[in-house]
Motif scaffolding. Structure first.
Motif, PDB file in Angstrom:
ATOM      1  N   LEU B 581       0.840  -1.206   0.000  1.00 42.40           N
ATOM      2  CA  LEU B 581       0.000   0.000   0.000  1.00 42.40           C
ATOM      3  C   LEU B 581       0.868   1.246   0.000  1.00 42.40           C
ATOM      4  N   THR B 585      -1.669   7.018   0.519  1.00 42.42           N
ATOM      5  CA  THR B 585      -3.062   6.811   0.099  1.00 42.42           C
ATOM      6  C   THR B 585      -3.998   7.445   1.117  1.00 42.42           C
ATOM      7  N   ALA B 647      -7.789   0.412  -1.709  1.00 42.60           N
ATOM      8  CA  ALA B 647      -7.920  -0.719  -0.792  1.00 42.60           C
ATOM      9  C   ALA B 647      -8.627  -1.885  -1.479  1.00 42.60           C
ATOM     10  N   THR B 650      -5.784  -3.390  -3.609  1.00 41.71           N
ATOM     11  CA  THR B 650      -4.548  -3.867  -2.982  1.00 41.71           C
ATOM     12  C   THR B 650      -4.813  -4.748  -1.766  1.00 41.71           C
TER      13      THR B 650
END
Lengths: 664, 664
Positions: B581, B585, B647, B650
């Motif tokens: 991640l 983000t 999300a 990933t």
């Protein structure tokens, strides 16, 4: 509930149930047995019981009674609640900052003198003043002549007055405490439940002149345990029961008193849970407050269910009717006081008992404000807690060096001020207390502007007297000062218009009862030493047999079944010791003996006066015992003495301590 | 709070703030923008909002709004709350048992017709009946002519009446839900706090005739995110605000209503926590109830603090005085109704709103009892929820196949019956309800003797009509029948003596307001579609800057700082995905737009009508918004749309779903 109910009774040590024990158990209650019960039993002044268990002043009690001291001895990096403690040598025993223990030395009946002080025809105010003065005089005379802590105890709600004299111990040191995961295994879920697997013990040692005390009596630690059917005794300090209260008072409790208390306790518990969850530090500092409040909520909930049970109320009405026909007047008088109580009790609770100000700092501030006002008066004219004979104990608490956590203070004060705004119903007083702020903002302001965290500051203000109070810029002292007139006014009203008329009415009721039944019924509990007896025995609930004792195997099974989630997380030491522990080692056992809150930590002893367990709880059916005794399912629950020794050796490597108990 | 307060308002779609937006943001609120806001916004009838986000009927909302359905779809071995869910194909989308969605189609002003139905000189009872009849007639005519769900909405507390017509969807299927550890990261501790890291989203799909719906409008998922200062809109269904209530009503809330609600919520929360802790199954079945109650407790606590803030009350008094001089009578009328309300509101809440009977089974039993009595009457004479135009929605709930857990029923009912005994203050009614048992025993008996767990039984009794009710031996139906006269009596009293006079008074107040200020103030929230706007912006609290958005890096930091304890346990999937991640983000962001409970799940859209986030909470300073708007610190909090897509790809491998949102 026919003959079995004969195990009822929290008996006075100077009026013990000789005949009953002889009749039911063929047991001869001897003077040496009673002498040991009196002199080896220990009162923990923070609300529990304990007992001497070695000639070197070693004392056993519950972990949850010791917890207050554990919390106060905890520091960042030394969490005695979470991790427990074992003093390797006597030099490692940790001195508790403000723990006072009392050991009863003698009891004297002073009923005649107290009753004679109140003259016929006196107003309630005059009678209350006369009674307060005579109690204070008796206590002061006793203190002066014996040097012992001297308290007059009101028995049968005003029927009988006894003078209790205590040896005090204020140098008390922590010897051993288990980790809370073991002590409170099952937490709030299992509290008041059985079968149970709590290792709820804690050991202290009393010192005098820096040396361990050699008590005149102690309870030898039994090496044989208990068997089903055994006669056992509980010797401790039951706090409060309400069995001799009139139906009018019980209905008051059901309709007003208990709903108020439940609302208050839930408000505090909710706030403490939320505070605890904000992080590990918060969790640590709030642990004992949260346990205390959750426990009280469960107790009051159970009592409320009992009060709502028509069968309980019918039984109380029946008991009352059997006496009332002789002279209904005292019962009528108590019916009248209930409506007076109702009109003022929330004020009394919130402002005078301080339930609106849940804060150590406020408690200190109030004492300082009141000491300045009361000490110049003669002892008999003061608010009762400031009488001369009580001053040493009060100052020992007030000048405690125990740390006070500001974040917890703000959380508790914010919650209790919010509850004040919900419950008082008197907008003007709420506004005076909140001073134009929300409860949250006001709580933060009060704590930030208070210097009473520091013992030296408390002593400085105490020494400086009234002028220092009047001029103080301390926020908490200002609050205590501001609210004092209203708090004193409601207290005076309750003492004169409710308490005194009730005491007179109950005195008459006691006469009627003694005439009719003799002294076959023990007085309600008063947090003074009592002797209860009962039979070790299991019971059935929902068709399931509950055994008279539980074992280590059961502990591991329950932890497994509950998936190792809190509050069922096994302590690491116990997990590590599992293979070495005999699975049949007993953990807890139950008996029919008559106990209530305050009995926590009470020695449970066998016919020979040996300690076989440490009482730590009742089961849920036992919560009804505030109002009626039952032994169908109601049981007290004790930590098994044999289990304690096994765990000390195998789990904790506390071999010296085990040797002090059982000599090997 | 000068010009900035101009972001205030939950605006009617047919009376939108064109001028304000033009003036403050240079934004031209076009008809196509408004049409999309109306037709792409979705109301979740269980108390939340959502929006269409694809041409194939995909709907986004909050996890905590979807949770009711997740709970109902959960089975032993398939815990959708704990584990989440991802439908691999459309065939795997799970049909919710009783979820009804509404999409607004049109709004029509029916004020004149409603007001004309009530004639001058009618008694309160006559006026209330006339008003109920005209509302019912308008709704039935609309349903008959359009086939759409038709509800007349009371705006400005009685100043204005609008007819809302909705397309209904009752075949709604679950597409995706994260695990609750991610959705509710921080739990009750972080609820209403910010910075925040909640992945509080859930996706459903609306079906008709077993095929995905193709909605006329949907919100395209933005690919650009938000920047500080951006204008954003919240289009959803705010539940209730109290900004236009009189000071007398606000004081009533402060002194009586809120204290009562706090006591009730704490009682239920305490009981649900204790029940949850008894084991993993209990924890699972109680999860959504506990979340709902804890959330409500926090909301009402925050509101209570606001009501106790003299600054808030002073502002309300100032606002009121500015209008009141024109004609004090309506304000005086509302002062009078408060004392009537006070005398009966606990009965109303406990007996009629059913707060004494917290039980799905009781709710079903009451509907069955009342349907049998009401259906034979003309629609306009019935209790309002049984009017013809509402029957389909009511039966959809009543005949829901969602399982009902008996252990949870007993726990909730026991707690609410106990609370009845604490709070009602009417011993005779308490005794009728408890039928000579304690609340615990009575609750167990009621649940054990009830067959309404079974949908077929509910249908059988519904079909059999009044005779089946009269003869029923079902414990819960008997209870509902027994309490019905008292419940109806208090409802009639409140509707006629409080609600109707207030509606008339507020109608006059609205006239005065419109005369003086025009329609510059939006009506209070009514769980109908509103458009709010605001600026993405951080704020300062306690001298600490709070950023306008949070990131994935912050999530992992907070989990670490809180020691991985519940409720800060990172979901396994997120831990596993950490290295993949991008730490920058975005997770959540805040804006000044005006929201309240019911806005949960509302689409947050940018100037282009693209979805940039999903509203899921307010911060603590935002809790004051029931009474006054502020943007100094008060913010609503949204899940960031870009973070959701990242999300999905990933963390969850939900690539098809991500593609449906952003096409790649």
């Amino acid at each position: 509930m026919t003959t079995a109910a004969a195990d009822e009774g929290m008996w006075l040590l100077n009026d013990p149930p000789h005949a009953k024990l002889q009749e039911r158990y063929g047991f001869d209650l001897t003077d040496p047995f009673l002498q040991r019960a009196m002199h080896a039993s220990v009162r923990f002044n923070n609300g529990g019981s304990g007992g001497f268990v070695s000639p070197d002043g070693l004392i056993v009690t519950n972990h949850h009674i010791g917890a207050d001291s554990l919390q106060k001895l905890t520091r960042p990096g030394r969490d005695l609640i979470a991790d427990g403690y074992l003093a390797k040598t006597r030099a490692d025993e940790l001195k508790c900052p403000d723990l006072e223990l009392n050991v009863l030395q003698s009891i004297e009946d002073v009923t005649d003198r107290v009753k004679a002080a109140v003259k016929p025809g006196q107003s309630a105010a005059e009678a209350a003043a006369a009674r307060r003065a005579v109690l204070s005089a008796i206590e002061k005379e006793s203190l002066d002549s014996t040097g012992l802590r001297s308290d007059v105890v009101t028995l049968y709600q005003g029927g009988v007055y006894h003078l209790y004299r205590y040896q005090k111990y204020t140098d008390v040191r922590l010897v051993f405490a288990p980790e809370s995961a073991a002590a409170a295994f099952g937490g709030d879920v299992d509290n008041f439940e059985y079968p149970r697997f709590g290792f709820d013990v804690c050991f202290f040692r009393a010192y005098q002149n820096d040396k361990p005390v050699n008590p005149s009596h102690y309870f030898p630690w039994s090496k044989t345990g208990v068997a089903e059917g055994d006669l056992v005794f509980v010797t401790g300090h039951p706090g409060t029961t309400n069995r001799l209260e009139t139906v009018a008072r019980l209905k008051y409790r059901r309709d007003f008193g208990h709903p108020y208390q439940l609302a208050r306790l839930r408000a505090m518990e909710s706030a403490l849970i939320q505070f605890s969850e904000t992080g590990p530090d918060a969790r640590r500092v709030a642990a004992t407050d949260l346990h205390r409040v959750a426990n009280a909520r469960k107790v009051i909930s159970g009592q409320f269910q009992a009060l709502l049970d028509p069968a309980v109320m019918a039984r109380k009405e029946q008991e009352e009717n059997a006496l009332r026909s002789a002279d209904p007047k005292p019962w009528e008088a108590i019916e009248k006081t209930q409506s007076l109580l109702r009109s003022r009790e929330r004020q009394m609770a919130l402002l005078e008992r301080g339930e609106a100000f849940s804060s150590e700092l406020f408690a200190a501030a109030r004492h300082l404000v009141r000491l300045a006002a009361e000490l110049p008066k003669p002892s008999g004219d003061r608010l009762r807690e400031y009488r001369t004979s009580n001053l040493d104990s009060l100052k020992f608490q007030l000048f405690s060096p125990a740390p006070i956590d500001p974040t917890l203070e703000v959380a508790k004060l914010s919650a209790s001020l919010t509850f004040l705004a919900e419950a008082l119903g008197d907008r003007a007083t709420i506004e005076i207390v909140l001073a134009g702020k929300t409860p949250r903002v006001r709580a933060a302001e009060l704590v930030a502007g208070c210097k009473l965290f520091d013992v030296a500051e408390r002593k400085r203000i105490f020494d400086a007297g009234p002028a220092a109070i009047d001029q103080s810029a301390d926020t908490m002292i200002q609050l205590a000062r501001t609210i004092d007139p209203a708090a004193r006014e409601v207290r005076k009203f309750i003492e004169e218009q409710v308490d005194e008329p009730e005491r007179q009415a109950y005195s008459r009721i006691a006469e009627i009862r003694f005439e009719k039944f003799g002294r076959t019924i023990a007085p309600d509990a008063t947090f003074t030493l009592r002797l209860a007896f009962g039979r070790v025995s299991g019971y059935d609930e929902d068709g399931v047999a509950r055994p008279y004792q539980t074992t280590v195997a059961g502990l591991f099974q329950r932890a497994g079944k509950m998936g190792g989630r809190e509050p069922f997380v096994l302590a690491d030491r116990w997990k590590a010791a599992q293979s070495k522990l005999d699975p049949t080692t007993p953990m807890n056992f139950v008996s029919t003996a008559d106990t209530i809150g305050g009995n926590s930590g009470s020695p449970v002893v066998n016919r020979d006066g040996e300690l076989v367990g440490i009482n730590f709880d009742r089961n849920r059916p036992g919560l009804v015992r505030n109002f009626v005794y039952s032994d169908v399912q109601a049981r007290h629950i004790a930590v098994h003495g044999g289990g304690v020794v096994a765990a000390l050796k195998t789990v904790y490597g506390a071999n010296d301590l085990a040797r002090e108990l059982v000599g090997q």
